[in-house]
Design a protein around this motif. Structure first.
Motif, PDB file in Angstrom:
ATOM      1  N   MET A 113      -1.440  -1.504  -8.047  1.00  0.00           N
ATOM      2  CA  MET A 113      -2.483  -1.748  -7.055  1.00  0.00           C
ATOM      3  C   MET A 113      -2.499  -3.240  -6.735  1.00  0.00           C
ATOM      4  SD  MET A 113      -3.903   1.244  -6.507  1.00  0.00           S
ATOM      5  CE  MET A 113      -5.562   1.072  -5.926  1.00  0.00           C
ATOM      6  N   THR A 114      -2.687  -3.580  -5.478  1.00  0.00           N
ATOM      7  CA  THR A 114      -2.636  -4.990  -5.082  1.00  0.00           C
ATOM      8  C   THR A 114      -3.685  -5.829  -5.804  1.00  0.00           C
ATOM      9  OG1 THR A 114      -3.979  -4.462  -3.146  1.00  0.00           O
ATOM     10  CG2 THR A 114      -1.590  -4.599  -2.838  1.00  0.00           C
ATOM     11  N   PHE A 150       0.804  -1.227   0.000  1.00  0.00           N
ATOM     12  CA  PHE A 150       0.000   0.000   0.000  1.00  0.00           C
ATOM     13  C   PHE A 150       0.839   1.280   0.000  1.00  0.00           C
ATOM     14  CE2 PHE A 150      -2.442  -3.364   2.141  1.00  0.00           C
ATOM     15  CZ  PHE A 150      -3.473  -3.499   1.221  1.00  0.00           C
ATOM     16  N   SER A 151       2.057   1.216  -0.521  1.00  0.00           N
ATOM     17  CA  SER A 151       2.906   2.412  -0.594  1.00  0.00           C
ATOM     18  C   SER A 151       2.835   3.085  -1.961  1.00  0.00           C
ATOM     19  CB  SER A 151       4.358   2.057  -0.265  1.00  0.00           C
ATOM     20  OG  SER A 151       4.867   1.133  -1.210  1.00  0.00           O
TER      21      SER A 151
END
Length: 188
Positions: A162-163, A110-111
């Protein structure tokens, strides 16, 4: 006696740039570049082919290859003046920082910061345009813009970083390659 304004070295460079530009196919480039760069080009082509039609994806890769070959050719033949060499060093540092940023985005959940990455890519493009301003044609500058806009316009970066992004599975391999390249070639 040579004609006024004729420079065989300059003509030779023009011919080399033209010839290498025409030879910018995947097969020829694989003979000229290392394995890691080839893998990155393959991943970029795979990504581009999913985002656009095959013809445009091939054009994007061909544009990137032509840019890299021409800049390398200019450097190898000592065509850059001191100011341009300083710009080239800034370009190398910015490219290194982008690679480290990509690695960080992969390693730290989430960085991902799209605005930061797009800004860095646009800064890189500006440096590249400044580096080749005196040497390459407007068509080459259009090629640079084509490659840069692929990453900075739209949601391609989101799909990679994005994951839950559809191309997030490519990120570990890109991160690993960038790590090796940073350690081997882009160290300060």
């Amino acid at each position: 006696m040579a004609e006024a304004g004729f420079n065989s070295r300059s003509l030779g460079m023009q011919i080399q740039k033209k010839v290498f530009g025409k030879l910018a196919s995947k097969g020829v480039v694989k003979a000229l570049i290392d394995d890691d760069s080839g893998i990155l080009l393959d991943l970029l082509h795979k990504l581009a082919a999913k985002e656009m039609d095959q013809k445009r994806a091939q054009k994007l890769i061909k544009d990137l290859i032509k840019i890299v070959i021409k800049v390398g050719l200019l450097y190898r033949n000592h065509q850059f003046n001191d100011t341009e060499l300083a710009i080239g060093l800034k370009f190398k540092m910015k490219l290194r920082n982008i690679a480290l940023t990509v690695i960080s985005f992969h390693e730290v959940a989430f960085s991902y910061d799209k605005g930061f990455l797009v800004g860095a890519i646009n800064d890189l493009a500006k440096l590249l345009h400044d580096l080749v301003e005196r040497h390459l044609t407007a068509k080459s500058h259009t090629r640079i813009n084509n490659v840069i806009s692929f990453f900075t316009v739209g949601d391609v970066l989101d799909k990679v970083f994005m994951t839950d992004g559809v191309y997030n599975d490519m990120l570990p391999q890109v991160s690993e390659i960038f790590g090796r390249v940073v350690d081997q070639e882009w160290s300060v």
